[in-house]
Design a protein around this motif. Structure first.
Motif, short mmCIF file in Angstrom:
data_model
loop_
_atom_site.label_atom_id
_atom_site.label_comp_id
_atom_site.label_asym_id
_atom_site.label_seq_id
_atom_site.Cartn_x
_atom_site.Cartn_y
_atom_site.Cartn_z
N ILE A 134 9.49 -6.30 3.46
CA ILE A 134 8.27 -6.05 2.70
C ILE A 134 7.79 -4.64 3.07
CG2 ILE A 134 5.83 -6.74 2.41
CD1 ILE A 134 8.25 -9.33 3.67
N ASP A 135 7.51 -3.80 2.08
CA ASP A 135 6.97 -2.47 2.35
C ASP A 135 5.45 -2.56 2.33
OD1 ASP A 135 9.60 -1.76 2.35
OD2 ASP A 135 9.50 -0.44 0.61
N VAL A 136 4.83 -2.46 3.51
CA VAL A 136 3.40 -2.72 3.62
C VAL A 136 2.60 -1.46 3.30
CG1 VAL A 136 1.55 -3.62 5.06
CG2 VAL A 136 3.88 -4.50 5.33
N GLU A 137 2.12 -1.41 2.07
CA GLU A 137 1.30 -0.30 1.57
C GLU A 137 0.39 -0.91 0.51
OE1 GLU A 137 4.87 1.53 0.22
OE2 GLU A 137 4.41 1.21 -1.87
N ASP A 138 -0.68 -0.19 0.16
CA ASP A 138 -1.59 -0.73 -0.85
C ASP A 138 -1.22 -0.20 -2.24
OD1 ASP A 138 -3.64 -2.33 -1.79
OD2 ASP A 138 -4.96 -1.82 -0.13
N SER A 166 8.81 0.63 10.47
CA SER A 166 8.00 1.77 10.03
C SER A 166 8.33 2.21 8.60
CB SER A 166 8.26 2.92 11.02
OG SER A 166 7.88 4.15 10.46
N HIS A 167 7.28 2.55 7.86
CA HIS A 167 7.43 3.10 6.51
C HIS A 167 6.86 4.52 6.49
CE1 HIS A 167 8.30 2.81 2.31
NE2 HIS A 167 7.09 2.52 1.86
N GLY A 168 6.79 5.14 7.71
CA GLY A 168 6.18 6.46 7.83
C GLY A 168 4.67 6.33 8.00
N GLU A 210 2.06 8.26 6.25
CA GLU A 210 1.18 8.32 5.07
C GLU A 210 1.94 8.38 3.74
OE1 GLU A 210 -1.26 11.80 5.41
OE2 GLU A 210 0.45 13.12 5.09
N HIS A 211 3.09 7.71 3.71
CA HIS A 211 3.85 7.54 2.46
C HIS A 211 4.23 8.86 1.80
CE1 HIS A 211 5.26 5.27 -1.13
NE2 HIS A 211 5.47 4.36 -0.20
N ALA A 212 4.63 9.84 2.61
CA ALA A 212 5.14 11.09 2.04
C ALA A 212 6.65 10.96 1.90
CB ALA A 212 4.78 12.25 2.96
N ALA A 253 12.30 5.08 4.33
CA ALA A 253 11.65 6.23 3.69
C ALA A 253 10.91 5.79 2.43
CB ALA A 253 12.69 7.28 3.32
N PRO A 254 9.69 6.31 2.22
CA PRO A 254 8.98 6.01 0.98
C PRO A 254 9.84 6.35 -0.24
CG PRO A 254 7.52 7.11 2.52
CD PRO A 254 8.90 7.13 3.13
N SER A 255 9.82 5.47 -1.21
CA SER A 255 10.56 5.67 -2.47
C SER A 255 12.04 5.99 -2.26
CB SER A 255 9.92 6.78 -3.31
OG SER A 255 8.57 6.51 -3.52
N PHE A 256 12.64 5.43 -1.21
CA PHE A 256 14.08 5.63 -0.97
C PHE A 256 14.46 7.10 -1.15
CE2 PHE A 256 13.34 1.32 -2.52
CZ PHE A 256 13.68 0.64 -1.37
N PHE A 310 10.12 -6.17 -1.34
CA PHE A 310 9.01 -6.20 -2.30
C PHE A 310 7.75 -5.67 -1.62
CE2 PHE A 310 6.59 -9.97 -0.84
CZ PHE A 310 7.53 -10.62 -0.07
N HIS A 311 6.66 -5.54 -2.38
CA HIS A 311 5.40 -4.97 -1.88
C HIS A 311 4.28 -6.00 -1.99
CE1 HIS A 311 7.61 -1.51 -3.68
NE2 HIS A 311 7.24 -0.90 -2.56
N PRO A 312 3.28 -5.91 -1.09
CA PRO A 312 2.13 -6.83 -1.20
C PRO A 312 1.43 -6.73 -2.56
CG PRO A 312 2.10 -5.72 0.93
CD PRO A 312 3.22 -5.09 0.13
ZN LIG Z 1 6.54 2.59 -0.15
#
Ligand SMILES: [Zn+2]
Length: 286
Positions: free
Chosen positions: A17-21, A90-92, A94-96, A130-133, A231-233
């Motif tokens: 799960i990629d935890v971001e809003d 970790s997903h980084g 701040e999603h850069a 990494a954000p957005s692969f 998937f994402h929340p």
């Molecule tokens: Zn993401």
């Protein structure tokens, strides 16, 4: 070959799960800039509660690739993740996207995220996505950064053709990209001489569920490999506020079939065996 089997002989796949809003996704980044994030109503905490309950109901452990930004604001959420036996990754910070940063900036972002997550959870963080692969043939140096930041594995490549990301010629299965660093690409299925997404994303909501089930079964039985799905929340939140500004295509992709996500995930959790990424791909080491 990277396949993990349960005691009854069935293959175990990895759930992530990629935890971001909802407002932190790359497609909205021009419309909700980072410096305004603190002013936007957050929904990640409530959505995560539903996900944790859903996984508990199915007795599934998963890996949560979490933004440092989220962890700092919701430390209780981080503790709920690890207390329930899930893997925190970790997903980084701040999603850069890796592809939009230089070496030093990217390294600083992934180091900060690891430090924040480890500090709050009290556990080692070994995985990064990494954000957005956003790692592909144009920025292989990103793997040097991930190794330098002392992660053990990455799941940052989606070997498909896509207008925003994707590295269709990259290997489809887990492989060592640097000494001691494993890349676990999100799962694709090979058909009609192309790789098709089988590991989640908009396609899981766009196409009938049976396509996903067929694809994952095929990867398990024909490729003899464990799959990794994500998937994402916000995908479980049909009532999220609508963001003004993004083009039609971005909005279509983001809002499509959100109301069916809960029932589809329930089928996915029932039809396959799932576990944390580290247990499936790092030889079961915890
Ligand atoms: Zn993401």
């Amino acid at each position: 070959m990277s396949a993990q089997f349960a005691s009854d002989g069935s293959m175990v796949n990895a759930l992530s799960i990629d935890v971001e809003d909802y407002f932190q996704v790359s497609a909205f980044s021009e419309h909700i800039p980072r410096h305004t994030w603190d002013t936007v109503p957050c929904r990640v905490e409530a959505n995560m509660e539903r996900i944790l309950a859903l996984l508990a109901e199915h007795n599934v452990r998963a890996t949560f690739f979490t933004l440092g930004w989220i962890a700092e604001r919701y430390p209780g959420l981080i503790r709920s993740i690890v207390d329930a036996g899930h893997e925190l990754a970790s997903h980084g910070y701040e999603h850069a996207r890796a592809s939009e940063q230089g070496y030093g900036q990217f390294l600083a972002d992934i180091r900060l995220a690891k430090a924040v997550l480890e500090d709050i959870s009290g556990r080692p963080v070994r995985g990064y996505r990494a954000p957005s692969f956003s790692i592909g043939p144009s920025n292989p140096w990103a793997f040097d950064c991930i190794a330098e930041a002392e992660y053990h594995y990455s799941s940052s490549v989606y070997p498909i053709r896509h207008d925003h990301y994707g590295a269709p010629d990259s290997p489809r299965f887990a492989h060592e990209v640097r000494p001691g660093l494993l890349e676990v690409p999100v799962t694709t299925v090979r058909a009609l001489r192309s790789n098709w997404p089988a590991g989640g994303g908009g396609y899981f909501r766009l196409l009938p569920y049976l396509v996903s089930r067929w694809s994952i079964r095929r990867v398990n039985s024909v490729d003899n490999e464990s799959a990794i799905f994500y998937f994402h929340p916000w995908e479980l939140d049909p009532d999220q506020p609508r963001v003004d500004g993004p083009g039609r295509k971005a909005r279509f992709r983001h809002y499509l079939n959100l109301k069916h996500m809960d029932s589809r995930l329930r089928r996915l959790l029932t039809d396959f065996r799932w576990d944390r990424v580290d247990r499936v791909f790092l030889n079961g080491v915890e």
